[in-house]
Design a protein around this motif. Structure first.
Motif, PDB file in Angstrom:
ATOM      1  N   TYR A   2      -7.713 -87.209  56.413  1.00 41.28           N
ATOM      2  CA  TYR A   2      -7.729 -88.587  56.920  1.00 41.28           C
ATOM      3  C   TYR A   2      -6.821 -89.472  56.062  1.00 41.28           C
ATOM      4  N   TYR A   3      -6.959 -89.343  54.717  1.00 42.67           N
ATOM      5  CA  TYR A   3      -6.162 -90.199  53.826  1.00 42.67           C
ATOM      6  C   TYR A   3      -4.708 -89.745  53.738  1.00 42.67           C
ATOM      7  N   SER A   4      -4.457 -88.446  53.896  1.00 39.78           N
ATOM      8  CA  SER A   4      -3.055 -87.987  53.935  1.00 39.78           C
ATOM      9  C   SER A   4      -2.382 -88.574  55.163  1.00 39.78           C
ATOM     10  N   HIS A  60      -0.661 -98.835  49.599  1.00 41.62           N
ATOM     11  CA  HIS A  60      -1.598 -97.731  49.831  1.00 41.62           C
ATOM     12  C   HIS A  60      -2.919 -97.933  49.077  1.00 41.62           C
ATOM     13  N   PHE A  61      -3.269 -99.176  48.861  1.00 44.53           N
ATOM     14  CA  PHE A  61      -4.561 -99.480  48.218  1.00 44.53           C
ATOM     15  C   PHE A  61      -5.636 -99.499  49.293  1.00 44.53           C
ATOM     16  N   TYR A  62      -6.713 -98.727  49.064  1.00 43.57           N
ATOM     17  CA  TYR A  62      -7.798 -98.671  50.063  1.00 43.57           C
ATOM     18  C   TYR A  62      -9.150 -99.002  49.438  1.00 43.57           C
ATOM     19  N   GLY A  63      -9.157 -99.876  48.462  1.00 47.48           N
ATOM     20  CA  GLY A  63     -10.415-100.247  47.813  1.00 47.48           C
ATOM     21  C   GLY A  63     -11.163-101.294  48.612  1.00 47.48           C
ATOM     22  N   CYS A  64     -12.452-101.467  48.310  1.00 46.92           N
ATOM     23  CA  CYS A  64     -13.254-102.477  49.017  1.00 46.92           C
ATOM     24  C   CYS A  64     -13.832-103.491  48.039  1.00 46.92           C
ATOM     25  N   LEU A  77     -12.691 -92.738  39.516  1.00 43.51           N
ATOM     26  CA  LEU A  77     -13.000 -91.646  40.455  1.00 43.51           C
ATOM     27  C   LEU A  77     -12.459 -91.968  41.841  1.00 43.51           C
ATOM     28  N   GLY A  78     -11.599 -91.107  42.366  1.00 43.78           N
ATOM     29  CA  GLY A  78     -10.967 -91.351  43.668  1.00 43.78           C
ATOM     30  C   GLY A  78      -9.930 -92.436  43.535  1.00 43.78           C
ATOM     31  N   CYS A  79      -8.997 -92.236  42.609  1.00 42.48           N
ATOM     32  CA  CYS A  79      -8.072 -93.314  42.205  1.00 42.48           C
ATOM     33  C   CYS A  79      -7.013 -93.617  43.249  1.00 42.48           C
ATOM     34  N   VAL A 108      -8.770 -89.626  38.849  1.00 41.97           N
ATOM     35  CA  VAL A 108      -9.065 -88.348  39.517  1.00 41.97           C
ATOM     36  C   VAL A 108      -9.033 -88.565  41.027  1.00 41.97           C
ATOM     37  N   ASP A 109      -8.362 -87.679  41.746  1.00 43.17           N
ATOM     38  CA  ASP A 109      -8.387 -87.723  43.213  1.00 43.17           C
ATOM     39  C   ASP A 109      -8.079 -86.317  43.734  1.00 43.17           C
ATOM     40  N   MET A 110      -8.594 -86.041  44.940  1.00 48.11           N
ATOM     41  CA  MET A 110      -8.354 -84.701  45.509  1.00 48.11           C
ATOM     42  C   MET A 110      -7.112 -84.670  46.400  1.00 48.11           C
ATOM     43  N   ASN A 111      -6.500 -85.839  46.634  1.00 44.06           N
ATOM     44  CA  ASN A 111      -5.424 -85.926  47.624  1.00 44.06           C
ATOM     45  C   ASN A 111      -4.055 -85.976  46.943  1.00 44.06           C
ATOM     46  N   ASP A 157      -1.087 -86.252  48.200  1.00 49.38           N
ATOM     47  CA  ASP A 157      -0.121 -87.224  48.720  1.00 49.38           C
ATOM     48  C   ASP A 157      -0.285 -88.570  48.006  1.00 49.38           C
ATOM     49  N   GLN A 158      -1.536 -88.957  47.792  1.00 52.70           N
ATOM     50  CA  GLN A 158      -1.763 -90.223  47.090  1.00 52.70           C
ATOM     51  C   GLN A 158      -1.426 -90.102  45.603  1.00 52.70           C
ATOM     52  N   LEU A 159      -1.797 -88.963  45.034  1.00 51.88           N
ATOM     53  CA  LEU A 159      -1.502 -88.772  43.610  1.00 51.88           C
ATOM     54  C   LEU A 159       0.008 -88.745  43.348  1.00 51.88           C
ATOM     55  N   LYS A 179      -5.838 -83.865  39.566  1.00 54.75           N
ATOM     56  CA  LYS A 179      -6.202 -83.524  40.947  1.00 54.75           C
ATOM     57  C   LYS A 179      -7.491 -82.714  40.930  1.00 54.75           C
ATOM     58  N   GLY A 180      -8.498 -83.177  41.638  1.00 52.63           N
ATOM     59  CA  GLY A 180      -9.760 -82.443  41.671  1.00 52.63           C
ATOM     60  C   GLY A 180     -10.839 -83.255  42.346  1.00 52.63           C
ATOM     61  N   PHE A 181     -12.063 -82.723  42.262  1.00 47.50           N
ATOM     62  CA  PHE A 181     -13.192 -83.331  42.965  1.00 47.50           C
ATOM     63  C   PHE A 181     -14.071 -84.144  42.017  1.00 47.50           C
ATOM     64  N   ILE A 182     -14.534 -85.265  42.526  1.00 44.77           N
ATOM     65  CA  ILE A 182     -15.377 -86.126  41.698  1.00 44.77           C
ATOM     66  C   ILE A 182     -16.771 -85.519  41.494  1.00 44.77           C
ATOM     67  N   GLU A 183     -17.098 -84.501  42.298  1.00 44.60           N
ATOM     68  CA  GLU A 183     -18.401 -83.815  42.128  1.00 44.60           C
ATOM     69  C   GLU A 183     -18.352 -82.813  40.980  1.00 44.60           C
ATOM     70  N   ASP A 184     -17.161 -82.500  40.491  1.00 45.49           N
ATOM     71  CA  ASP A 184     -17.038 -81.477  39.445  1.00 45.49           C
ATOM     72  C   ASP A 184     -15.963 -81.894  38.434  1.00 45.49           C
ATOM     73  N   SER A 210     -14.888 -96.857  40.131  1.00 47.30           N
ATOM     74  CA  SER A 210     -14.565 -96.197  41.383  1.00 47.30           C
ATOM     75  C   SER A 210     -14.506 -97.280  42.454  1.00 47.30           C
ATOM     76  N   ASN A 211     -13.594 -97.126  43.401  1.00 48.52           N
ATOM     77  CA  ASN A 211     -13.395 -98.175  44.404  1.00 48.52           C
ATOM     78  C   ASN A 211     -13.396 -97.575  45.806  1.00 48.52           C
ATOM     79  N   CYS A 212     -14.533 -97.665  46.470  1.00 45.78           N
ATOM     80  CA  CYS A 212     -14.651 -97.247  47.860  1.00 45.78           C
ATOM     81  C   CYS A 212     -14.456 -95.735  48.017  1.00 45.78           C
ATOM     82  N   VAL A 213     -15.134 -94.962  47.213  1.00 49.19           N
ATOM     83  CA  VAL A 213     -14.932 -93.515  47.190  1.00 49.19           C
ATOM     84  C   VAL A 213     -16.255 -92.743  47.309  1.00 49.19           C
TER      85      VAL A 213
HETATM   86  C1  LIG Z   1     -10.911 -95.355  50.386  1.00 45.60           C
HETATM   87  S1  LIG Z   1      -9.810 -94.437  49.372  1.00 45.60           S
HETATM   88  C2  LIG Z   1      -9.838 -95.417  47.898  1.00 45.60           C
HETATM   89  C3  LIG Z   1      -8.704 -95.078  46.972  1.00 45.60           C
HETATM   90  C4  LIG Z   1      -8.572 -95.953  45.726  1.00 45.60           C
HETATM   91  N1  LIG Z   1      -9.798 -96.014  44.976  1.00 45.60           N
HETATM   92  C5  LIG Z   1      -8.092 -97.338  46.084  1.00 45.60           C
HETATM   93  O1  LIG Z   1      -8.811 -98.278  45.775  1.00 45.60           O
HETATM   94  O2  LIG Z   1      -7.007 -97.460  46.645  1.00 45.60           O
HETATM   95  C6  LIG Z   1     -10.791 -93.027  48.924  1.00 45.60           C
HETATM   96  C7  LIG Z   1     -10.104 -92.058  47.978  1.00 45.60           C
HETATM   97  O3  LIG Z   1     -11.095 -91.154  47.470  1.00 45.60           O
HETATM   98  C8  LIG Z   1     -10.572 -89.845  47.461  1.00 45.60           C
HETATM   99  N2  LIG Z   1     -11.729 -88.933  47.569  1.00 45.60           N
HETATM  100  C9  LIG Z   1     -12.683 -88.953  48.527  1.00 45.60           C
HETATM  101  N3  LIG Z   1     -13.619 -88.012  48.303  1.00 45.60           N
HETATM  102  C10 LIG Z   1     -13.243 -87.395  47.147  1.00 45.60           C
HETATM  103  C11 LIG Z   1     -13.812 -86.329  46.396  1.00 45.60           C
HETATM  104  N4  LIG Z   1     -14.937 -85.748  46.789  1.00 45.60           N
HETATM  105  N5  LIG Z   1     -13.172 -85.943  45.263  1.00 45.60           N
HETATM  106  C12 LIG Z   1     -12.016 -86.534  44.888  1.00 45.60           C
HETATM  107  N6  LIG Z   1     -11.434 -87.546  45.562  1.00 45.60           N
HETATM  108  C13 LIG Z   1     -12.034 -87.979  46.675  1.00 45.60           C
HETATM  109  C14 LIG Z   1      -9.633 -89.809  48.664  1.00 45.60           C
HETATM  110  O4  LIG Z   1      -8.682 -88.785  48.527  1.00 45.60           O
HETATM  111  C15 LIG Z   1      -9.033 -91.196  48.616  1.00 45.60           C
HETATM  112  O5  LIG Z   1      -7.885 -91.240  47.812  1.00 45.60           O
END
Ligand SMILES: C[S@@+](CC[C@H](N)C(=O)[O-])C[C@H]1O[C@@H](n2cnc3c(N)ncnc32)[C@H](O)[C@@H]1O
Length: 356
Positions: A11-13, A53-57, A73-75, A97-100, A102-104, A129-134, A150-153
């Motif tokens: 979705y984010y890519s 490409h900022f997607y924070g809330c 987390l999810g930068c 840290v982010d799993m995507n 393209d954004q990184l 690059k990796g998962f916020i769960e680990d 963390s911002n909207c992640v």
């Molecule tokens: C709504 S965007 C917010 C991005 C950033 N925090 C910002 O403010 O622009 C959510 C981000 O979280 C990352 N993300 C979502 N679930 C994740 C996970 N389980 N592990 C790592 N990254 C994750 C997505 O790849 C995406 O870049």
């Protein structure tokens, strides 16, 4: 990778690469207008490609960060990481840290030029690059981080308990979780949480505020605080029709890791705290949360939990504390173990079990 994480990544890519950075709701664009002035100044220096490409809330940027190690987390493309980079200074460090990828890739591209703009001899930023769960598999050690943001992640994670456990693990004692996210006023039904678009737009996985409180309590945060809460702006008729009566809010949460000091309700020990000033951005008063603002120089009666949050954290050098926990006088007057309704929503008690 789990199906949910794969869907969210795609979705984010897609938004980043094909949709010119545009999401379907306004949830992640309102935040750009609401930055405090000292942060706005830094944001003005940040490359427009990152901002597109900022997607924070929200703005999960707490005060008093000089020299800190901060983990985002999810930068995404790194708007908050670079803002924090300037605030922690050359002696501090920011890990995103982010799993995507393209954004990184966008985030990484600006590493050296951002350091140069801030006048640093080398970058204090690292992206993983990796998962916020680990976070362990990314080499982030126990008790190594001062502040996790963390911002909207977290709403996007299929396993939120793992995320909060990892945050608890990596935080130092006295460290802080400070994050913005979308929350719901009820449990989100499966047809909404399984909808790829609603999930990707940060609605489907939004936590019901009472389940969130229970989860934080379970992991270790017996008292946490809301900094702010505002209705989430959706501005998309189709999506509003799908979500029906569910009310979504954008909230910023602060939760200190103080396992030996924070109690499940606010207790009265007769303590007073005085904010002596000195924090940049809080020259005349310091907002601890949505119902505690310390006026500079004015003694304030505080419960044991609030006292610990300013006495046993990075804020301590700006406070004078009178009293200790030698004598207990019962619950702190006005304290509620009541629901997590924030002041901004209902004009009543806030937070994860604290005093009003
Ligand atoms: C709504 S965007 C917010 C991005 C950033 N925090 C910002 O403010 O622009 C959510 C981000 O979280 C990352 N993300 C979502 N679930 C994740 C996970 N389980 N592990 C790592 N990254 C994750 C997505 O790849 C995406 O870049």
């Amino acid at each position: 990778m789990s199906d949910v994480r794969k869907e969210v990544k795609d979705y984010y890519s897609n938004i980043t690469v094909n949709e010119e950075g545009k999401m379907k709701t306004s949830i992640c664009s309102c935040a750009l207008e609401n930055f405090p002035p000292h942060i706005q100044e830094i944001r003005n220096q940040i490359d427009p490609e990152i901002i597109t490409h900022f997607y924070g809330c929200g703005s999960p940027i707490p005060l008093e960060l000089t020299g800190c190690t901060v983990l985002d987390l999810g930068c995404g493309t790194g708007l908050d990481v670079y803002t924090l980079s300037k605030l922690v200074g050359e002696k501090g460090k920011v890990i995103g840290v982010d799993m995507n990828e393209d954004q990184l890739a966008i985030a990484e591209k600006h590493r050296d030029s951002m350091a140069e703009k801030f006048g640093f001899s080398k970058s204090n930023v690292e992206f993983k690059k990796g998962f916020i769960e680990d976070l362990k598999s990314l080499g982030i050690e126990d008790g190594s981080v001062d502040v996790v943001v963390s911002n909207c992640v977290i709403n996007l994670s299929p396993n939120k308990e793992d995320v909060f456990k990892e945050i608890w693990r990596v935080l130092k004692n006295g460290g802080e979780l400070y994050f913005s996210d979308i929350f719901a006023d009820r449990r989100v039904p499966e047809d909404i949480s399984n909808n790829k678009i609603l999930r990707g737009e940060c609605l489907g996985g939004a936590m019901y505020i009472e389940d969130f409180r229970r989860l934080l309590n379970k992991v270790g945060w017996k008292d946490f605080r809301y900094m702010s809460s505002t209705p989430a702006p959706i501005n998309n008729f189709e999506i509003e029709r799908l979500i029906g009566n569910i009310k979504f809010s954008s909230r910023t949460v602060r939760a200190f890791k103080l396992p030996d000091l924070i109690e499940d309700i606010c207790e009265q020990y007769g303590q007073f705290a005085i904010y002596n000033g000195g924090i940049i951005g809080s020259e005349f008063s310091l907002k601890l949360d949505d119902h505690h603002t310390f006026e500079k120089g004015l003694p304030m009666s505080v419960c044991g939990n609030t006292c610990a949050m300013v006495e046993n954290t990075r804020f301590s050098k700006y406070f004078t504390i009178y009293g200790n926990r030698d004598v207990h006088y019962g619950p702190f007057e006005g304290c509620g173990t009541s629901p997590s309704i924030s002041q901004d929503d209902e004009g009543s008690c806030s937070g994860g079990s604290c005093c009003c």
